[in-house]
Design an enzyme around this catalytic site. Structure first.
Site, mmCIF file in Angstrom:
data_model
loop_
_atom_site.group_PDB
_atom_site.id
_atom_site.type_symbol
_atom_site.label_atom_id
_atom_site.label_comp_id
_atom_site.label_asym_id
_atom_site.label_seq_id
_atom_site.Cartn_x
_atom_site.Cartn_y
_atom_site.Cartn_z
ATOM 1 N N CYS A 129 26.764 29.137 42.331
ATOM 2 C CA CYS A 129 25.966 29.998 41.458
ATOM 3 C C CYS A 129 26.657 31.349 41.304
ATOM 4 O O CYS A 129 26.899 32.041 42.293
ATOM 5 C CB CYS A 129 24.565 30.206 42.011
ATOM 6 S SG CYS A 129 23.612 31.342 40.993
ATOM 7 N N ASN A 165 18.617 20.398 44.820
ATOM 8 C CA ASN A 165 19.696 21.378 44.786
ATOM 9 C C ASN A 165 19.427 22.412 45.878
ATOM 10 O O ASN A 165 18.335 22.965 45.955
ATOM 11 C CB ASN A 165 19.742 22.028 43.399
ATOM 12 C CG ASN A 165 20.895 22.995 43.243
ATOM 13 O OD1 ASN A 165 20.940 24.030 43.899
ATOM 14 N ND2 ASN A 165 21.831 22.662 42.369
ATOM 15 N N GLY A 173 19.256 34.099 38.874
ATOM 16 C CA GLY A 173 19.342 34.559 40.259
ATOM 17 C C GLY A 173 18.581 33.691 41.242
ATOM 18 O O GLY A 173 18.016 34.179 42.212
ATOM 19 N N GLY A 228 27.621 21.317 28.799
ATOM 20 C CA GLY A 228 27.537 21.277 27.342
ATOM 21 C C GLY A 228 27.184 19.948 26.718
ATOM 22 O O GLY A 228 27.424 19.745 25.527
#
Lengths: 307, 248
Positions: free
Chosen positions: A132, A101, A74, A246
């Site tokens: 997000c 960011n 969050g 990943g």
């Protein structure tokens, strides 16, 4: 073995190698600096900055998944003023490119954060987090609509004195049209992909495992999706792409270069192995050389470029 | 704090579902009681944080309960195998040498970190009372080990099959333990009950973690006094002074 050139110049970023820890997985680097010299890294995408401090979501905030994890932190951060006061001066000691960011609950917030960071010499570029999935107005609303994505990009570009990279969400039907829209709005580059929206349930209680109910899936589980999206967007836009999703080793990096990324961000793998970025940087020349490359530039977009 | 391959010396069932592992550790010299190690298991993305039970030269002991697939995989590892260990992590129990007496209160697999703590207080010649809570007699462990250190051990079982019937607090009352400085570790309801009675001492908290070193903000606890203040369980914790963080 010939010297392999790992260096790449991108908008705002002179990367000595293409390895950048991803925002949210590396804090402001303080913890990892206890393990290795951060100057080894190409760059660091620091934890999201918002205009005011944010506590974030309730706990549990993470859950493991096959080949990955869900998170719903969050955007917990001390706020841009504290970051300027405490974190950036500390980060200035390292010879690595700092990417800030930027997140917000509305377009004005993004602009305000950028204005505060504009005169910080340590910050070399902005990464707009319009992706997000874990906060109601954490940008994903902006990132899933091409007009809204373009609009916030445009406002940020007008305000920014440094290059603006836009971090895209994979939770859309057509990522290419969003990539094109933000390119047209002036984005200097794309960072892709953020996490994919997912869930897990507690077997005993029958309730969602995460307090936030849903969370963002990251880790090797999403690598094929990220590769596909980078591949599609790289052929549709003329701005560079930083690939994320990943990555755990140098072979993964090579795949992202083939798909069209010019550099990569490493996220969850930092949790599995806190030294993973160092190991990837060490292995990269060997892996590139093994497949016949003398520089990373030769591999970028190889999958779709005519030779 | 280092991430190293260590060797498993032994890994055996202690009581049902609960295992004891002895392993080598490169970072024993840095360790304090209440800290934890973060174990990487093959095929699992996230490490498993496990508290340190005993520090013995270049070896440590951990005691863990099989609660999911990760701890099941850990329980299946054999002596002689290598294991990827990130350690030591977090802040442990401060040793307060000015204290004459300490009351240690543990519930289930919250008991192990109290063992090294008891050892260190006993080395200083302090009076150590230990209250251990279990569901039943079958689940009891380390009574003899604590006794060997010279600690006074009191057992509480929920079904009354051993020691005092009821919770650790029932045992404290039953055995009339009056020491007011406590160090505790155990399930949240136990810590909450203790917080209502004690205000001097330390609690160790458990949490789902990702990085285990303070970078990811997965395991945070709110400050009791400052609404916007938080503490990372893996970094500032897992041990906090009683009253520092909101138990949630």
């Amino acid at each position: 073995m010939k010297q392999v050139d790992l260096h790449i110049d991108l908008p705002g970023l002179k990367l000595k190698n293409p390895i950048i820890p991803a925002s949210g997985c590396f804090g402001f680097g303080r913890e990892y600096a206890q393990l290795y010299d951060l100057s080894i890294l190409g760059g660091i995408a620091i934890k999201s900055a918002t205009i005011a401090p944010r506590f974030g979501n309730e706990c549990p905030r993470v859950a493991e998944t096959p080949s990955g994890m869900l998170n719903a932190i969050g955007l917990q951060n001390p706020g841009v003023d504290k970051i300027i006061e405490k974190e950036l001066p500390w980060l200035a000691q390292f010879d690595t490119e700092i990417i800030a960011n930027v997140a917000g609950s509305n377009e004005e917030d993004y602009v305000k954060v950028i204005e505060k960071l504009n005169n910080q010499p340590t910050v070399k570029a902005f990464e707009l987090n319009i992706s997000c999935p874990n906060v109601k107005h954490g940008g994903i609303g902006l990132g899933t609509d091409k007009e809204l994505a373009a609009h916030v990009t445009k406002l940020c570009k007008q305000a920014a004195k440094k290059p603006v990279w836009v971090k895209l969400t994979p939770n859309v039907t057509n990522i290419v049209e969003i990539a094109k829209a933000v390119e047209e709005a002036g984005a200097d580059g794309l960072v892709m992909i953020n996490t994919m929206l997912g869930m897990r349930f507690d077997l005993k209680s029958g309730k969602p495992l995460l307090a936030n109910i849903t969370g963002g899936l990251s880790g090797p589980a999403i690598k094929p999706v990220a590769l596909r999206m980078v591949y599609q967007c790289a052929q549709a836009v003329n701005i560079p792409i930083i690939g994320v999703g990943g990555i755990t080793d140098a072979e993964d990096v090579l795949e992202f270069l083939y798909a069209g990324a010019s550099a990569v961000e490493v996220g969850m793998a930092n949790f599995t192995d806190p030294y993973c970025c160092v190991k990837i940087i060490e292995a990269l020349p060997k892996v590139l050389s093994q497949y016949g490359y003398q520089s990373i530039k030769e591999a970028i977009g190889r999958s779709f470029k005519n030779e | 704090m280092q991430c190293k391959y260590e060797t498993i010396i032994s890994n055996e069932l202690l009581v049902p579902q609960t295992y004891r592992m002895v392993l080598t550790c490169h970072t024993c010299a840095e360790m304090v009681p209440g800290q934890f190690i973060n174990i990487k298991l093959k095929e699992f993305s996230l490490r498993r944080p496990i508290s340190i039970c005993s520090i013995d030269g270049d070896r440590i002991t951990i005691i863990y309960k099989v609660v999911g697939q990760g701890t099941k995989a850990l329980s299946e590892m054999k002596a002689g195998e290598c294991i990827d260990v990130f350690a030591p992590l977090g802040h442990g129990y401060p040793i307060e040498s000015q204290r004459d007496r300490v009351l240690l209160i543990g519930g289930g697999v919250g008991i192990p970190p109290l063992y090294e703590l008891a050892k260190q207080y006993r080395k200083l010649g302090k009076h150590v009372d230990v209250v251990c809570g279990f569901p039943n007699a079958e689940a009891c462990f380390y009574e003899a080990e604590f006794t060997e250190l010279g600690a006074h051990v009191y057992i509480a079982t929920m079904d009354g099959s051993k020691g005092c019937k009821g919770t650790v607090l029932d045992a404290v009352r039953h055995y009339q333990l009056t020491t007011t400085f406590i160090c505790a570790c155990g399930p949240l309801p136990m810590l909450k009950a203790l917080e209502a009675v004690y205000n001097d001492g330390y609690f160790s908290l458990e949490s789902r973690m990702a990085c285990g070193m303070g970078a990811c903000m997965a395991c945070v606890a709110k400050d009791q006094k400052q609404a916007d203040m938080y503490h990372r369980i893996c970094k500032e914790g897992p041990v906090f002074p009683i009253g520092k963080v909101v138990l949630a």
